[in-house]
Motif scaffolding. Sequence first.
Motif, PDB file in Angstrom:
ATOM      1  N   GLU A 193       1.113  -1.556   0.076  1.00 25.72           N
ATOM      2  CA  GLU A 193       0.183   0.211   0.264  1.00 25.72           C
ATOM      3  C   GLU A 193       0.902   1.064  -0.163  1.00 25.72           C
ATOM      4  OE1 GLU A 193      -3.651  -0.046   2.521  1.00 25.72           O
ATOM      5  OE2 GLU A 193      -3.313  -2.109   3.207  1.00 25.72           O
ATOM      6  N   TYR A 194       1.954   1.113  -0.471  1.00 28.49           N
ATOM      7  CA  TYR A 194       2.523   2.098  -0.883  1.00 28.49           C
ATOM      8  C   TYR A 194       2.309   3.565  -1.580  1.00 28.49           C
ATOM      9  CZ  TYR A 194       7.584   5.155  -1.031  1.00 28.49           C
ATOM     10  OH  TYR A 194       8.403   5.958  -0.092  1.00 28.49           O
ATOM     11  N   ASN A 195       1.760   3.315  -2.348  1.00 28.32           N
ATOM     12  CA  ASN A 195       0.476   4.561  -3.060  1.00 28.32           C
ATOM     13  C   ASN A 195      -0.151   5.137  -2.326  1.00 28.32           C
ATOM     14  OD1 ASN A 195       2.104   3.966  -5.410  1.00 28.32           O
ATOM     15  ND2 ASN A 195       0.889   2.724  -6.048  1.00 28.32           N
ATOM     16  N   ASP A 196      -0.494   4.244  -0.942  1.00 33.56           N
ATOM     17  CA  ASP A 196      -1.724   5.289   0.145  1.00 33.56           C
ATOM     18  C   ASP A 196      -1.105   6.612   0.053  1.00 33.56           C
ATOM     19  OD1 ASP A 196      -2.851   5.812   2.880  1.00 33.56           O
ATOM     20  OD2 ASP A 196      -4.474   4.799   2.084  1.00 33.56           O
ATOM     21  N   VAL A 197      -1.906   7.924   1.024  1.00 30.44           N
ATOM     22  CA  VAL A 197      -0.705   8.942   1.175  1.00 30.44           C
ATOM     23  C   VAL A 197       0.054   8.705   2.284  1.00 30.44           C
ATOM     24  CG1 VAL A 197      -0.928  10.799   1.623  1.00 30.44           C
ATOM     25  CG2 VAL A 197      -2.074  10.411  -0.529  1.00 30.44           C
ATOM     26  N   ALA A 198      -0.976   8.257   3.551  1.00 32.11           N
ATOM     27  CA  ALA A 198      -0.314   7.847   4.423  1.00 32.11           C
ATOM     28  C   ALA A 198       0.532   7.079   5.306  1.00 32.11           C
ATOM     29  CB  ALA A 198      -2.130   7.537   5.656  1.00 32.11           C
ATOM     30  N   VAL A 199       0.451   6.150   3.558  1.00 32.60           N
ATOM     31  CA  VAL A 199       1.745   5.234   3.704  1.00 32.60           C
ATOM     32  C   VAL A 199       2.905   5.823   3.403  1.00 32.60           C
ATOM     33  CG1 VAL A 199       2.696   3.046   3.626  1.00 32.60           C
ATOM     34  CG2 VAL A 199       0.059   2.827   4.190  1.00 32.60           C
ATOM     35  N   ARG A 200       2.857   6.315   2.206  1.00 34.74           N
ATOM     36  CA  ARG A 200       3.742   7.270   2.175  1.00 34.74           C
ATOM     37  C   ARG A 200       4.383   7.865   2.805  1.00 34.74           C
ATOM     38  NH1 ARG A 200       6.049   7.247  -3.172  1.00 34.74           N
ATOM     39  NH2 ARG A 200       3.902   6.720  -4.570  1.00 34.74           N
ATOM     40  N   THR A 201       3.574   8.822   2.882  1.00 31.01           N
ATOM     41  CA  THR A 201       4.293  10.250   3.846  1.00 31.01           C
ATOM     42  C   THR A 201       4.896   9.286   5.954  1.00 31.01           C
ATOM     43  OG1 THR A 201       2.458  11.477   4.073  1.00 31.01           O
ATOM     44  CG2 THR A 201       3.745  12.227   5.772  1.00 31.01           C
ATOM     45  N   ALA A 202       3.996   8.299   6.287  1.00 32.22           N
ATOM     46  CA  ALA A 202       4.756   7.684   7.119  1.00 32.22           C
ATOM     47  C   ALA A 202       6.367   7.225   6.879  1.00 32.22           C
ATOM     48  CB  ALA A 202       4.219   6.455   7.513  1.00 32.22           C
ATOM     49  N   ALA A 203       6.502   6.437   5.638  1.00 30.40           N
ATOM     50  CA  ALA A 203       7.887   5.654   4.703  1.00 30.40           C
ATOM     51  C   ALA A 203       8.641   6.905   5.664  1.00 30.40           C
ATOM     52  CB  ALA A 203       7.563   5.148   3.664  1.00 30.40           C
ATOM     53  N   GLU A 204       8.638   7.752   4.346  1.00 31.79           N
ATOM     54  CA  GLU A 204       9.163   9.376   4.565  1.00 31.79           C
ATOM     55  C   GLU A 204       9.761   9.725   5.597  1.00 31.79           C
ATOM     56  OE1 GLU A 204       7.254  11.717   1.767  1.00 31.79           O
ATOM     57  OE2 GLU A 204       7.523  10.267   0.072  1.00 31.79           O
ATOM     58  N   GLU A 205       8.578   9.913   6.499  1.00 33.01           N
ATOM     59  CA  GLU A 205       9.044  10.136   8.245  1.00 33.01           C
ATOM     60  C   GLU A 205       9.849   9.029   8.902  1.00 33.01           C
ATOM     61  OE1 GLU A 205       6.541   9.741  12.320  1.00 33.01           O
ATOM     62  OE2 GLU A 205       5.775  10.985  10.825  1.00 33.01           O
ATOM     63  N   LEU A 206       9.847   7.586   8.011  1.00 35.39           N
ATOM     64  CA  LEU A 206      10.488   6.880   9.296  1.00 35.39           C
ATOM     65  C   LEU A 206      12.415   7.146   8.423  1.00 35.39           C
ATOM     66  CD1 LEU A 206       8.007   5.682  10.510  1.00 35.39           C
ATOM     67  CD2 LEU A 206       9.572   3.740  10.332  1.00 35.39           C
ATOM     68  N   ILE A 207      12.336   6.774   7.019  1.00 39.44           N
ATOM     69  CA  ILE A 207      13.547   7.288   6.187  1.00 39.44           C
ATOM     70  C   ILE A 207      13.841   7.713   7.062  1.00 39.44           C
ATOM     71  CG2 ILE A 207      14.374   7.523   3.968  1.00 39.44           C
ATOM     72  CD1 ILE A 207      12.150   5.684   3.184  1.00 39.44           C
ATOM     73  N   ASP A 208      13.691   9.270   7.087  1.00 38.86           N
ATOM     74  CA  ASP A 208      14.195  10.685   7.130  1.00 38.86           C
ATOM     75  C   ASP A 208      15.220  10.837   8.919  1.00 38.86           C
ATOM     76  OD1 ASP A 208      13.407  11.394   4.632  1.00 38.86           O
ATOM     77  OD2 ASP A 208      11.747  13.250   5.696  1.00 38.86           O
ATOM     78  N   ARG A 209      14.055  10.205   9.530  1.00 41.48           N
ATOM     79  CA  ARG A 209      14.387   9.563  10.812  1.00 41.48           C
ATOM     80  C   ARG A 209      15.841   8.769  11.004  1.00 41.48           C
ATOM     81  NH1 ARG A 209       8.792  10.393  14.003  1.00 41.48           N
ATOM     82  NH2 ARG A 209       9.043  12.455  13.724  1.00 41.48           N
ATOM     83  N   LEU A 210      15.117   6.913  10.139  1.00 40.48           N
ATOM     84  CA  LEU A 210      16.652   6.357   9.646  1.00 40.48           C
ATOM     85  C   LEU A 210      18.434   6.980   9.470  1.00 40.48           C
ATOM     86  CD1 LEU A 210      17.545   3.333  10.351  1.00 40.48           C
ATOM     87  CD2 LEU A 210      16.729   3.070   7.869  1.00 40.48           C
ATOM     88  N   GLY A 211      17.625   7.741   8.116  1.00 41.42           N
ATOM     89  CA  GLY A 211      18.774   8.860   7.440  1.00 41.42           C
ATOM     90  C   GLY A 211      19.576   9.810   8.736  1.00 41.42           C
ATOM     91  N   LEU A 212      18.709  10.078   9.229  1.00 43.15           N
ATOM     92  CA  LEU A 212      19.585  11.063  10.688  1.00 43.15           C
ATOM     93  C   LEU A 212      20.774   9.992  11.498  1.00 43.15           C
ATOM     94  CD1 LEU A 212      19.969  13.819  11.682  1.00 43.15           C
ATOM     95  CD2 LEU A 212      17.780  13.451  13.435  1.00 43.15           C
ATOM     96  N   GLY A 213      20.117   9.442  11.399  1.00 45.14           N
ATOM     97  CA  GLY A 213      20.981   8.285  12.207  1.00 45.14           C
ATOM     98  C   GLY A 213      21.602   7.332  12.203  1.00 45.14           C
ATOM     99  N   LEU A 214      22.019   6.768  10.823  1.00 43.06           N
ATOM    100  CA  LEU A 214      22.762   6.754  10.279  1.00 43.06           C
ATOM    101  C   LEU A 214      23.745   7.460   9.763  1.00 43.06           C
ATOM    102  CD1 LEU A 214      20.921   4.628   7.166  1.00 43.06           C
ATOM    103  CD2 LEU A 214      22.390   3.857   9.511  1.00 43.06           C
ATOM    104  N   ALA A 215      23.224   8.907   9.468  1.00 44.30           N
ATOM    105  CA  ALA A 215      24.100   9.736   9.509  1.00 44.30           C
ATOM    106  C   ALA A 215      25.156  10.158  10.514  1.00 44.30           C
ATOM    107  CB  ALA A 215      23.768  11.224   8.965  1.00 44.30           C
ATOM    108  N   GLY A 216      24.793  10.180  11.300  1.00 40.43           N
ATOM    109  CA  GLY A 216      26.209  10.541  12.811  1.00 40.43           C
ATOM    110  C   GLY A 216      26.384   9.247  12.985  1.00 40.43           C
ATOM    111  N   LEU A 217      25.786   8.155  12.743  1.00 36.12           N
ATOM    112  CA  LEU A 217      26.709   6.435  12.640  1.00 36.12           C
ATOM    113  C   LEU A 217      28.238   6.998  11.983  1.00 36.12           C
ATOM    114  CD1 LEU A 217      24.208   3.963  13.443  1.00 36.12           C
ATOM    115  CD2 LEU A 217      25.496   4.367  14.889  1.00 36.12           C
ATOM    116  N   VAL A 218      27.374   7.267  10.510  1.00 32.84           N
ATOM    117  CA  VAL A 218      28.684   7.116   9.768  1.00 32.84           C
ATOM    118  C   VAL A 218      29.585   8.255  10.376  1.00 32.84           C
ATOM    119  CG1 VAL A 218      29.973   8.209   7.452  1.00 32.84           C
ATOM    120  CG2 VAL A 218      27.679   6.566   8.013  1.00 32.84           C
TER     121      VAL A 218
END
Length: 404
Positions: A306-331
């Motif tokens: 259901e990635y095309n669902d707006v709520a699902v896509r928005t939630a995924a982008e929110e988690l991706i941004d937070r995961l990316g922030l954590g990974l950047a700190g680890l890098v």
Amino acid sequence: MNGKVTTTRTKLERGRSALGPALELVHTGRAPTRAVLTSELGVTRATAGAVAAELEALGLIRVDSSPGSAAGSQGRPSHRLAVRESGPVAVAAQVHADGFRAALVGLGGRLVATAPGCVTVTADPAQVIGEVVDDCARLLRDSGLRCVGAGLAVPSAVAEPEGTALNPLHIAWPAGAPVREIFATCVREAGIAGPAFTGNDVNLAALAEHRHGAGRGAQHLLCVATGHRGVGGALVLDGRLHSGSSGLALEVGHLTVNPEGRPCHCGGRGCLDVETDPLAFLTAAGRAPGPEESLLKQSGDLLRNEYNDVAVRTAAEELIDRLGLGLAGLVNILNPDRIILGGLHRALLDADPERLRAVVADRSLWGRSGSVPILPCTLDHNSLVGAAELAWQPVLDDPLGALA
């Protein structure tokens, strides 16, 4: 005469000292032929042949002395080397928030058999570990194969040297539960041969991926993964897990990525553990978790279907941004040469790889110039395979001694 005896003994000792390194090369797929084995070991063809023959006699590998030649190739093809499919196995077990699983794992990280266990993990670690060991023993009896040892993956940091589960946050076990002692006792009472080992599930997943999966060839491998609940991390340096002074290194789940975010079980707020795990995704997408399936499966299915669902896509982008922030700190801190992602994080990477890589590049000091590769984990049940690696290690170190 004495000189000749000494020379012969020296050659024999050199050959035996090469058994472990040779077995590891075959085990990890880095020596598919005797010619490659000869080159990697830095020995003569005769010594490599003797080492391969000894490993074959121990029932660990298979030597094909008459492989077919590739079309257009010249010369006699080298003997092919492979792990023996009917050889010994390690018993492996994993406990997680939604149940447990038992397995038999051969050399090469090959899953020989698996058995899913219960879907409810009680607050008594001895009961749970006893049940999963019973499943392991049943698999072993049915297989009729020889066992080299047993390994257990748990969703907790495992303190060394005592082998206690220091913070099993997502299962109801008491802090400090002596999981290694319990596991070793259950293994012994079940009549399973060999030593017993215990480790953190993400550490073991990273070890398995480094030897057999997406981390092969990396010198400084960072693994970050969601389990059924929470987030874990691991670092493999030159083939060995970096576990810190007491086994507690790389508790990445407690990096803060959203200071105003959800309260975390550790007492903090906005940690990766509660901002990028399956429950966080379901909640952000406005979906109530169902009781019939694991949170990991529910969140993964939602993301894929259901990635095309707006709520699902928005939630995924929110988690991706937070995961990316954590990974950047680890890098910035660890400077790995490769990052691999497992669980829901793997699914987030698959959903929008460019967004995640852009966030990491933008927020890490060397991101734009260094461009650390970010890859999905590739092994099924990698924590189980990693648990088996613990049991295989004594054999890899000294095949003759371990199997004697």
